[in-house]
Design an enzyme around this catalytic site. Structure first.
Site, PDB file in Angstrom:
ATOM      1  N   ARG A 104       0.820  -1.290  -0.092  1.00 64.61           N
ATOM      2  CA  ARG A 104      -0.071   0.128   0.071  1.00 64.61           C
ATOM      3  C   ARG A 104       0.766   1.194   0.038  1.00 64.61           C
ATOM      4  NH1 ARG A 104      -5.151   0.494   0.538  1.00 64.61           N
ATOM      5  NH2 ARG A 104      -5.191  -1.764   1.217  1.00 64.61           N
ATOM      6  N   THR A 108      -0.896   7.589  -1.236  1.00 67.05           N
ATOM      7  CA  THR A 108      -2.100   7.582  -1.904  1.00 67.05           C
ATOM      8  C   THR A 108      -2.943   6.478  -1.049  1.00 67.05           C
ATOM      9  OG1 THR A 108      -1.198   5.897  -3.419  1.00 67.05           O
ATOM     10  CG2 THR A 108      -0.991   8.302  -3.978  1.00 67.05           C
ATOM     11  N   ASP A 200      -4.119 -11.860  12.438  1.00 68.02           N
ATOM     12  CA  ASP A 200      -3.236 -11.660  10.911  1.00 68.02           C
ATOM     13  C   ASP A 200      -2.863 -13.207  10.533  1.00 68.02           C
ATOM     14  OD1 ASP A 200      -0.684 -11.531   9.425  1.00 68.02           O
ATOM     15  OD2 ASP A 200      -1.071  -9.406   9.707  1.00 68.02           O
ATOM     16  N   ASP A 203       1.125 -13.431   9.774  1.00 70.12           N
ATOM     17  CA  ASP A 203       1.816 -13.746  11.163  1.00 70.12           C
ATOM     18  C   ASP A 203       1.617 -15.169  11.575  1.00 70.12           C
ATOM     19  OD1 ASP A 203       2.905 -11.277  10.609  1.00 70.12           O
ATOM     20  OD2 ASP A 203       1.585 -10.322  12.246  1.00 70.12           O
TER      21      ASP A 203
END
Length: 209
Positions: A104, A108, A200, A203
């Site tokens: 990401r 933006t 997650d 993870d």
């Protein structure tokens, strides 16, 4: 509008319940992800085309059915999607494997492709994109957009757990891509994690923090 298929098979639900448990360790989490992926791809491929062939058994010749038409390619979204690949290949050993990685942009906030390697004949294959979690839908939508830009048009998305927000985003951006999931959870929290989810997935799969 794409269809959303939620698998309610008892084996899938049982294994997913163990994966959700915060006390489940890396080894078991990894094994369960592979097992659920194998069970899911069995159903995801239910509508693949077949053709009648003649087979000679030790007793006599008979007519049987074999796969025909488009072959498969599985494309994991890095990195957590890697944990689903072996399960797919256990069921479809001839499938080819591509990879796509996104990050990401901090300014933006848009997904940016940093790696994409697809089989040379991917445009002629049924593409199965895999990622354990469909949260906001941003990564999955971007990954499928990049895959489409390379000429692929027959695409399916397979996730373990999805949030309603992610499903809505996918259906808005890619109404031609069917979504297959093991559970549709309640919502996203303020940090973009699925509730109740399983934490997650990357993870927990690789033992990182």
């Amino acid at each position: 509008m794409s269809k959303v298929v939620v698998f309610d098979h008892p084996l899938i639900q049982h294994k997913l319940a163990i994966m959700r448990d915060k006390n489940t360790g890396v080894k078991e989490f990894r094994e369960l992800l592979e097992e659920i992926s194998m069970l899911m791809i069995y159903e995801v491929t239910r509508d693949l085309e077949t053709e009648v062939v003649e087979v000679e058994t030790p007793i006599q010749t008979c007519k049987c059915r074999k796969l025909a038409g488009r072959k498969l390619a599985v494309v994991p979204i890095l990195r957590a999607g890697l944990g689903m690949v072996d399960g797919v290949l256990n069921m479809v050993p001839a499938a080819k494997v591509g990879h796509i990685g996104l990050y990401r942009d901090p300014e933006t906030l848009e997904p940016v492709e940093y790696y994409c390697k697809l089989p040379a004949d991917s445009t002629e294959r049924e593409i199965v994109v895999v990622d354990p979690m469909l949260a906001t839908g941003g990564s999955a939508s971007a990954a499928i957009k990049f895959i489409k830009q390379r000429g692929c048009s027959h695409i399916r998305l397979v996730n373990l757990i999805a949030a309603p927000e992610g499903v809505a985003r996918m259906q808005a951006d890619h109404p031609d891509v069917d979504i297959f999931i093991a559970a549709l959870d309640e919502k996203l929290n303020d940090h973009g994690y699925i509730i109740p989810g399983l934490g997650d997935a990357g993870d927990r799969l690789f033992g990182t923090k």
